[in-house]
Design a protein around this motif. Structure first.
Motif, PDB file in Angstrom:
ATOM      1  N   ILE A  18       3.124   1.502  11.121  1.00 25.29           N
ATOM      2  CA  ILE A  18       3.190   3.073  10.736  1.00 25.29           C
ATOM      3  C   ILE A  18       3.053   2.628   9.173  1.00 25.29           C
ATOM      4  CG2 ILE A  18       4.759   3.832  12.294  1.00 25.29           C
ATOM      5  CD1 ILE A  18       7.007   3.659  10.341  1.00 25.29           C
ATOM      6  N   ARG A  19       2.547   3.921   8.386  1.00 19.52           N
ATOM      7  CA  ARG A  19       2.077   3.788   7.092  1.00 19.52           C
ATOM      8  C   ARG A  19       2.947   4.892   6.439  1.00 19.52           C
ATOM      9  NH1 ARG A  19      -1.792   5.378   2.786  1.00 19.52           N
ATOM     10  NH2 ARG A  19      -1.790   3.785   1.331  1.00 19.52           N
ATOM     11  N   THR A  78       4.757  10.691   3.524  1.00 15.09           N
ATOM     12  CA  THR A  78       4.397  11.183   4.884  1.00 15.09           C
ATOM     13  C   THR A  78       4.261   9.912   5.685  1.00 15.09           C
ATOM     14  OG1 THR A  78       1.960  10.734   4.226  1.00 15.09           O
ATOM     15  CG2 THR A  78       2.705  12.853   4.088  1.00 15.09           C
ATOM     16  N   SER A  99       2.601   7.838   9.213  1.00 16.80           N
ATOM     17  CA  SER A  99       1.382   8.083  10.163  1.00 16.80           C
ATOM     18  C   SER A  99       1.235   6.677  10.370  1.00 16.80           C
ATOM     19  CB  SER A  99       0.132   8.598   9.280  1.00 16.80           C
ATOM     20  OG  SER A  99      -0.234   7.717   8.454  1.00 16.80           O
TER      21      SER A  99
END
Length: 95
Positions: free
Chosen positions: A27-28, A40, A42
């Motif tokens: 995940i980033r 955020t 993503s």
């Protein structure tokens, strides 16, 4: 550096298991337009060139430079609701 709880690591492994390249998937967490107050999350197939990489129990989190600074002394936890939807929570690191 951000730490991951066992729950977060398991949730990330579950999310990335179906990725085209699960060995590099993660995940980033990134900032929105250099705004440290808005991050955020993503799915990512690999880190961006400037990303910091946090790896724990086979789970990877990629942090852009702003997110890495904001989350430096934090811990990432995860949980699921009754329908199985995963949610992540950033907490102060214990200890």
């Amino acid at each position: 550096m951000l730490t991951l709880t066992a729950n977060a690591a398991q949730a990330i492994r579950n999310l990335t298991a179906g990725a085209p390249e699960p060995a590099q998937g993660g995940i980033r967490i990134a900032s929105s337009d250099d705004d440290a107050s808005s991050l955020t999350l993503s799915l990512a197939t690999a880190p961006e060139p400037a990303d910091a990489v946090v790896e724990s129990e086979g789970a990877r989190v990629y942090l852009d430079p702003v997110a890495a600074t904001v989350l430096d002394d934090k811990s990432l936890d995860a949980g699921a609701d009754d329908q199985g939807a995963v949610s992540f929570l950033v907490t102060e690191r214990a200890g």
